[in-house]
Design a protein around this motif. Structure first.
Motif, PDB file in Angstrom:
ATOM      1  N   ASP A  15       5.237   5.080  -2.052  1.00 53.57           N
ATOM      2  CA  ASP A  15       4.683   4.243  -2.985  1.00 53.57           C
ATOM      3  C   ASP A  15       4.976   4.345  -4.612  1.00 53.57           C
ATOM      4  OD1 ASP A  15       3.195   1.844  -3.860  1.00 53.57           O
ATOM      5  OD2 ASP A  15       1.275   3.155  -4.275  1.00 53.57           O
ATOM      6  N   LEU A  16       4.787   5.796  -4.851  1.00 52.61           N
ATOM      7  CA  LEU A  16       5.220   6.389  -6.039  1.00 52.61           C
ATOM      8  C   LEU A  16       6.671   6.183  -6.575  1.00 52.61           C
ATOM      9  CD1 LEU A  16       4.300   7.875  -8.774  1.00 52.61           C
ATOM     10  CD2 LEU A  16       4.813   9.912  -7.453  1.00 52.61           C
ATOM     11  N   GLN A  17       7.404   6.601  -5.560  1.00 54.27           N
ATOM     12  CA  GLN A  17       8.966   6.392  -5.822  1.00 54.27           C
ATOM     13  C   GLN A  17       9.388   4.935  -6.017  1.00 54.27           C
ATOM     14  OE1 GLN A  17      10.349   8.159  -2.348  1.00 54.27           O
ATOM     15  NE2 GLN A  17      10.645  10.316  -3.496  1.00 54.27           N
ATOM     16  N   ALA A  18       8.735   3.871  -5.205  1.00 55.94           N
ATOM     17  CA  ALA A  18       9.036   2.393  -5.347  1.00 55.94           C
ATOM     18  C   ALA A  18       8.633   1.589  -6.490  1.00 55.94           C
ATOM     19  CB  ALA A  18       8.665   1.804  -3.844  1.00 55.94           C
ATOM     20  N   HIS A  19       7.197   2.110  -6.581  1.00 55.09           N
ATOM     21  CA  HIS A  19       6.313   1.280  -7.716  1.00 55.09           C
ATOM     22  C   HIS A  19       6.004   2.248  -9.084  1.00 55.09           C
ATOM     23  CE1 HIS A  19       6.461  -1.709  -4.816  1.00 55.09           C
ATOM     24  NE2 HIS A  19       5.904  -0.984  -3.955  1.00 55.09           N
ATOM     25  N   GLY A  20       6.365   3.405  -8.922  1.00 57.13           N
ATOM     26  CA  GLY A  20       5.892   3.983 -10.288  1.00 57.13           C
ATOM     27  C   GLY A  20       4.203   4.633  -9.912  1.00 57.13           C
ATOM     28  N   SER A  22       0.516   4.982 -10.132  1.00 54.42           N
ATOM     29  CA  SER A  22      -0.837   3.898  -9.762  1.00 54.42           C
ATOM     30  C   SER A  22      -1.768   4.760  -9.574  1.00 54.42           C
ATOM     31  CB  SER A  22      -0.188   2.909  -8.775  1.00 54.42           C
ATOM     32  OG  SER A  22      -0.443   3.491  -7.863  1.00 54.42           O
ATOM     33  N   PRO A  23      -3.131   4.182  -9.328  1.00 58.13           N
ATOM     34  CA  PRO A  23      -4.225   5.029  -9.003  1.00 58.13           C
ATOM     35  C   PRO A  23      -4.232   5.668  -7.544  1.00 58.13           C
ATOM     36  CG  PRO A  23      -5.016   3.168 -10.143  1.00 58.13           C
ATOM     37  CD  PRO A  23      -3.520   3.116 -10.027  1.00 58.13           C
ATOM     38  N   ARG A  24      -3.072   4.888  -6.654  1.00 55.49           N
ATOM     39  CA  ARG A  24      -3.208   5.356  -5.449  1.00 55.49           C
ATOM     40  C   ARG A  24      -1.990   6.577  -5.351  1.00 55.49           C
ATOM     41  NH1 ARG A  24      -3.493   5.144  -0.191  1.00 55.49           N
ATOM     42  NH2 ARG A  24      -1.676   4.773   1.076  1.00 55.49           N
ATOM     43  N   ALA A  25      -1.262   6.378  -6.132  1.00 57.82           N
ATOM     44  CA  ALA A  25       0.109   7.453  -6.301  1.00 57.82           C
ATOM     45  C   ALA A  25       0.502   7.710  -7.601  1.00 57.82           C
ATOM     46  CB  ALA A  25       1.136   6.865  -5.516  1.00 57.82           C
ATOM     47  N   THR A  27       0.962  10.829 -10.841  1.00 53.85           N
ATOM     48  CA  THR A  27       1.596  11.943 -11.327  1.00 53.85           C
ATOM     49  C   THR A  27       0.496  12.678 -12.103  1.00 53.85           C
ATOM     50  OG1 THR A  27       2.478  11.277 -13.186  1.00 53.85           O
ATOM     51  CG2 THR A  27       3.689  11.028 -11.137  1.00 53.85           C
ATOM     52  N   PHE A  28       0.873  13.993 -12.564  1.00 52.35           N
ATOM     53  CA  PHE A  28      -0.194  14.531 -13.227  1.00 52.35           C
ATOM     54  C   PHE A  28       0.108  14.109 -14.883  1.00 52.35           C
ATOM     55  CE2 PHE A  28       0.136  17.691  -9.819  1.00 52.35           C
ATOM     56  CZ  PHE A  28      -0.874  17.657  -9.680  1.00 52.35           C
ATOM     57  N   ALA A  29       1.026  13.313 -15.252  1.00 53.08           N
ATOM     58  CA  ALA A  29       1.383  12.860 -16.579  1.00 53.08           C
ATOM     59  C   ALA A  29       0.468  11.649 -16.815  1.00 53.08           C
ATOM     60  CB  ALA A  29       2.726  12.575 -16.704  1.00 53.08           C
ATOM     61  N   SER A  30       0.038  10.899 -15.438  1.00 57.19           N
ATOM     62  CA  SER A  30      -0.772   9.755 -15.682  1.00 57.19           C
ATOM     63  C   SER A  30      -2.382  10.141 -15.158  1.00 57.19           C
ATOM     64  CB  SER A  30      -0.150   8.665 -14.889  1.00 57.19           C
ATOM     65  OG  SER A  30      -0.255   8.999 -13.515  1.00 57.19           O
ATOM     66  N   SER A  31      -3.282   9.403 -15.822  1.00 62.03           N
ATOM     67  CA  SER A  31      -4.621   9.566 -15.118  1.00 62.03           C
ATOM     68  C   SER A  31      -5.397   8.175 -14.887  1.00 62.03           C
ATOM     69  CB  SER A  31      -5.253  10.376 -16.125  1.00 62.03           C
ATOM     70  OG  SER A  31      -5.671   9.895 -17.502  1.00 62.03           O
ATOM     71  N   TYR A  32      -6.233   8.237 -14.159  1.00 62.08           N
ATOM     72  CA  TYR A  32      -6.964   7.007 -13.811  1.00 62.08           C
ATOM     73  C   TYR A  32      -8.454   7.378 -13.592  1.00 62.08           C
ATOM     74  CZ  TYR A  32      -2.270   5.218 -13.216  1.00 62.08           C
ATOM     75  OH  TYR A  32      -1.149   4.844 -13.518  1.00 62.08           O
ATOM     76  N   THR A  33      -9.367   6.284 -13.971  1.00 66.16           N
ATOM     77  CA  THR A  33     -10.637   6.635 -13.587  1.00 66.16           C
ATOM     78  C   THR A  33     -11.031   6.289 -12.194  1.00 66.16           C
ATOM     79  OG1 THR A  33     -11.274   4.179 -14.137  1.00 66.16           O
ATOM     80  CG2 THR A  33     -11.318   5.795 -15.926  1.00 66.16           C
ATOM     81  N   ALA A  34     -12.313   6.674 -11.622  1.00 63.51           N
ATOM     82  CA  ALA A  34     -12.269   6.477 -10.291  1.00 63.51           C
ATOM     83  C   ALA A  34     -12.885   4.798 -10.052  1.00 63.51           C
ATOM     84  CB  ALA A  34     -13.978   7.082  -9.910  1.00 63.51           C
ATOM     85  N   ALA A  37      -9.193   3.650  -9.502  1.00 60.82           N
ATOM     86  CA  ALA A  37      -8.723   3.731  -8.081  1.00 60.82           C
ATOM     87  C   ALA A  37      -9.455   3.114  -7.278  1.00 60.82           C
ATOM     88  CB  ALA A  37      -8.897   5.308  -7.909  1.00 60.82           C
ATOM     89  N   ALA A  38     -10.552   2.815  -7.146  1.00 62.02           N
ATOM     90  CA  ALA A  38     -11.433   2.065  -6.264  1.00 62.02           C
ATOM     91  C   ALA A  38     -10.992   0.512  -6.384  1.00 62.02           C
ATOM     92  CB  ALA A  38     -12.951   2.127  -6.515  1.00 62.02           C
ATOM     93  N   GLN A  39     -10.729   0.005  -7.527  1.00 63.46           N
ATOM     94  CA  GLN A  39      -9.954  -1.606  -7.330  1.00 63.46           C
ATOM     95  C   GLN A  39      -8.796  -1.491  -7.133  1.00 63.46           C
ATOM     96  OE1 GLN A  39      -9.627  -2.595 -11.554  1.00 63.46           O
ATOM     97  NE2 GLN A  39      -9.679  -4.703 -11.027  1.00 63.46           N
ATOM     98  N   HIS A  40      -7.671  -0.518  -7.458  1.00 60.98           N
ATOM     99  CA  HIS A  40      -6.378  -0.461  -6.572  1.00 60.98           C
ATOM    100  C   HIS A  40      -6.404  -0.432  -4.966  1.00 60.98           C
ATOM    101  CE1 HIS A  40      -2.083   0.034  -6.883  1.00 60.98           C
ATOM    102  NE2 HIS A  40      -2.279   1.026  -5.706  1.00 60.98           N
ATOM    103  N   LEU A  41      -7.217   0.377  -4.665  1.00 58.62           N
ATOM    104  CA  LEU A  41      -7.394   0.621  -3.162  1.00 58.62           C
ATOM    105  C   LEU A  41      -7.788  -0.583  -2.301  1.00 58.62           C
ATOM    106  CD1 LEU A  41      -8.729   4.227  -2.799  1.00 58.62           C
ATOM    107  CD2 LEU A  41      -6.372   3.506  -2.594  1.00 58.62           C
ATOM    108  N   GLN A  42      -8.868  -1.376  -3.047  1.00 62.03           N
ATOM    109  CA  GLN A  42      -9.186  -2.798  -2.508  1.00 62.03           C
ATOM    110  C   GLN A  42      -8.240  -3.534  -2.434  1.00 62.03           C
ATOM    111  OE1 GLN A  42     -12.809  -3.375  -4.699  1.00 62.03           O
ATOM    112  NE2 GLN A  42     -13.938  -1.778  -3.601  1.00 62.03           N
TER     113      GLN A  42
END
Length: 67
Positions: A15-20, A22-25, A27-34, A37-42
């Motif tokens: 997923d990271l390689q295909a879409h960059g 995101s909260p699901r996938a 990198t340490f250069a990007s951060s997301y709130t909980a 992440a919950a919104q993305h997983l739903q």
């Protein structure tokens, strides 16, 4: 179950390689709130583990498609 964790890791890597990042996938250069992440997983259904594992494997050396 260790096998399920490896499958999930490969799925997230694909997923990271295909879409960059995101909260699901991420990198340490990007951060997301909980909450993000919950919104993305739903919103995003999980990919098929077999498909993610195949797409996460590196291409063989000398393969023209990998260039």
């Amino acid at each position: 179950m260790p096998g399920a964790r490896v499958g999930e890791a490969l799925e997230r890597l694909a997923d990271l390689q295909a879409h960059g990042p995101s909260p699901r996938a991420f990198t340490f250069a990007s951060s997301y709130t909980a909450a993000e992440a919950a919104q993305h997983l739903q919103a995003a259904p999980p990919a098929q583990p077999e498909q993610a594992a195949r797409s996460a494997q590196p291409a063989p050396a000398g393969d023209a498609a990998a260039v």
